[in-house]
Design a protein around this motif. Sequence first.
Motif, PDB file in Angstrom:
ATOM      1  N   ASN A 182       0.858  -1.182   0.000  1.00  0.00           N
ATOM      2  CA  ASN A 182       0.000   0.000   0.000  1.00  0.00           C
ATOM      3  C   ASN A 182       0.899   1.238   0.000  1.00  0.00           C
ATOM      4  OD1 ASN A 182       0.612   0.662   2.900  1.00  0.00           O
ATOM      5  ND2 ASN A 182      -0.566  -1.215   3.282  1.00  0.00           N
ATOM      6  N   LEU A 183       0.315   2.410   0.018  1.00  0.00           N
ATOM      7  CA  LEU A 183       1.097   3.641  -0.024  1.00  0.00           C
ATOM      8  C   LEU A 183       2.048   3.790   1.161  1.00  0.00           C
ATOM      9  CD1 LEU A 183      -1.613   6.138  -1.308  1.00  0.00           C
ATOM     10  CD2 LEU A 183       0.659   5.828  -2.353  1.00  0.00           C
ATOM     11  N   ALA A 246       4.193   8.829  14.707  1.00  0.00           N
ATOM     12  CA  ALA A 246       5.465   9.535  14.943  1.00  0.00           C
ATOM     13  C   ALA A 246       6.238   9.807  13.656  1.00  0.00           C
ATOM     14  CB  ALA A 246       6.329   8.721  15.896  1.00  0.00           C
ATOM     15  N   GLN A 247       5.813   9.205  12.556  1.00  0.00           N
ATOM     16  CA  GLN A 247       6.534   9.378  11.293  1.00  0.00           C
ATOM     17  C   GLN A 247       5.892  10.491  10.456  1.00  0.00           C
ATOM     18  OE1 GLN A 247       6.841   5.613   9.257  1.00  0.00           O
ATOM     19  NE2 GLN A 247       7.249   4.512  11.160  1.00  0.00           N
ATOM     20  N   GLU A 248       6.641  11.504  10.142  1.00  0.00           N
ATOM     21  CA  GLU A 248       6.118  12.600   9.334  1.00  0.00           C
ATOM     22  C   GLU A 248       5.670  12.111   7.966  1.00  0.00           C
ATOM     23  OE1 GLU A 248       4.670  16.223   8.444  1.00  0.00           O
ATOM     24  OE2 GLU A 248       5.414  15.530  10.400  1.00  0.00           O
ATOM     25  N   ARG A 249       6.364  11.095   7.449  1.00  0.00           N
ATOM     26  CA  ARG A 249       5.996  10.534   6.141  1.00  0.00           C
ATOM     27  C   ARG A 249       4.539  10.070   6.125  1.00  0.00           C
ATOM     28  NH1 ARG A 249       6.090   5.091   4.416  1.00  0.00           N
ATOM     29  NH2 ARG A 249       6.181   4.837   2.134  1.00  0.00           N
ATOM     30  N   THR A 256      -1.707  14.184   1.203  1.00  0.00           N
ATOM     31  CA  THR A 256      -1.751  14.160  -0.260  1.00  0.00           C
ATOM     32  C   THR A 256      -2.959  13.371  -0.747  1.00  0.00           C
ATOM     33  OG1 THR A 256       0.671  14.269  -0.330  1.00  0.00           O
ATOM     34  CG2 THR A 256      -0.452  13.575  -2.338  1.00  0.00           C
ATOM     35  N   VAL A 257      -3.219  12.239  -0.112  1.00  0.00           N
ATOM     36  CA  VAL A 257      -4.400  11.429  -0.464  1.00  0.00           C
ATOM     37  C   VAL A 257      -5.681  12.231  -0.263  1.00  0.00           C
ATOM     38  CG1 VAL A 257      -5.789   9.441   0.246  1.00  0.00           C
ATOM     39  CG2 VAL A 257      -3.320   9.187  -0.025  1.00  0.00           C
ATOM     40  N   LEU A 314       1.410  10.898  -5.626  1.00  0.00           N
ATOM     41  CA  LEU A 314       1.284   9.873  -4.597  1.00  0.00           C
ATOM     42  C   LEU A 314       2.521   8.982  -4.541  1.00  0.00           C
ATOM     43  CD1 LEU A 314      -2.439   8.947  -5.284  1.00  0.00           C
ATOM     44  CD2 LEU A 314      -1.570   9.945  -3.166  1.00  0.00           C
ATOM     45  N   THR A 315       3.056   8.664  -5.707  1.00  0.00           N
ATOM     46  CA  THR A 315       4.249   7.822  -5.776  1.00  0.00           C
ATOM     47  C   THR A 315       5.448   8.525  -5.144  1.00  0.00           C
ATOM     48  OG1 THR A 315       3.440   6.747  -7.793  1.00  0.00           O
ATOM     49  CG2 THR A 315       5.793   6.574  -7.332  1.00  0.00           C
ATOM     50  N   THR A 316       5.562   9.806  -5.409  1.00  0.00           N
ATOM     51  CA  THR A 316       6.694  10.569  -4.889  1.00  0.00           C
ATOM     52  C   THR A 316       6.614  10.749  -3.376  1.00  0.00           C
ATOM     53  OG1 THR A 316       6.957  11.763  -6.984  1.00  0.00           O
ATOM     54  CG2 THR A 316       7.915  12.771  -5.017  1.00  0.00           C
ATOM     55  N   VAL A 317       5.460  11.141  -2.871  1.00  0.00           N
ATOM     56  CA  VAL A 317       5.345  11.415  -1.440  1.00  0.00           C
ATOM     57  C   VAL A 317       5.468  10.134  -0.610  1.00  0.00           C
ATOM     58  CG1 VAL A 317       2.822  11.177  -1.193  1.00  0.00           C
ATOM     59  CG2 VAL A 317       4.066  12.807   0.242  1.00  0.00           C
ATOM     60  N   SER A 318       5.142   8.990  -1.199  1.00  0.00           N
ATOM     61  CA  SER A 318       5.168   7.739  -0.441  1.00  0.00           C
ATOM     62  C   SER A 318       6.422   6.915  -0.689  1.00  0.00           C
ATOM     63  CB  SER A 318       3.946   6.884  -0.806  1.00  0.00           C
ATOM     64  OG  SER A 318       4.003   6.471  -2.169  1.00  0.00           O
TER      65      SER A 318
END
Length: 342
Positions: A182-183, A246-249, A256-257, A314-318
């Motif tokens: 998944n993302l 806790a993960q900014e990602r 973005t989603v 979406l591909t880039t941010v994830s």
Amino acid sequence: MHYRKLGNSGTIVSAYALGAMTFGMEADEATSHKILDDYTAGGGNFIDTADVYSRGISEEIIGRWLAARPEVRDQVVIATKARFPMGDGPNDFGTSRFHLGRALDASLKRLGIEQVDLYQMHAWDRLTPLEETLRFLDDAVSAGKIAYYGFSNFLGWQVTKAVHLAKANSWAAPVTLQPQYNLLVRGIESEIVPACQDADIGLLPWSPLAGGWLAAKYERDTEPTGATRLGENPKRGMEAYEARNAQERTWQIIDTVKAIAADHGVSAAQVSLAWLAAQPAVTSVILGARNQEQLADNLAAASLELSADEIEKLTTVSAPVLAEYPYGTAGERQRFRPMPGS
């Protein structure tokens, strides 16, 4: 609904499969049958379960649904799995010929069918020689008990080893792999996706919404409550709230989603599912549903077409960060992405 080949086979399945892990646990039999009815009415034809789901109850629920609708059997592809314990005995688990022979017969009986369309090894078994497992599966194909077989939760080298062993011995070859994808969880792109593409094996992603995270069900720094996966157990496995919060990602992906969903006037879940269905090597995305409303929202992803720019965002941010050799270089953080055209 769109349809695709089941891996390297000639069988056609819907781009969204119905996962039955909730049957008998989060969804009672009446609700499960309604979910199955809605799924097939929406064009879905691929149902995935496992013997271990509710200790056989999920298969029994599907079996009674099929028995009450005999006209449906020839229209749906039934997949199940074996590997995990179904009893307390020393041979009540694994992928040995001894266990699989009994497990397959038990699944056929619970499902009320003569042939499993896709029989999957639920995980790697380090105790059983792979040759023994593959020979059993080849025999089961020859006997007409299964049409095809695949794997779940295998690593890239394990998939490749199985493919080459089958080819070397002229045994039936695997057609699918069922991984978590998944993302938020894209680590399989480093080895597993290329291994499957090399063998023309189709991916059947499970947990496409990461336990509700990619449906935007949770808020930053607010531990979830209520009738959701993490609301009932915030420390649940890989989906645990504290670690992902806790993960900014995590929140960059979710934001973005949500932004793309708002542009289309659809749910965050639909955007997350549409991105996954568009990924290379993906045959069918496995949807899990507790109720009809959840299924309806998820199935609507089948009619959502994301633009190339939206998929790229979406591909880039994830993109997963892989910092260690051989996927990155010392002191640097390299983002891995599939090769163009793969």
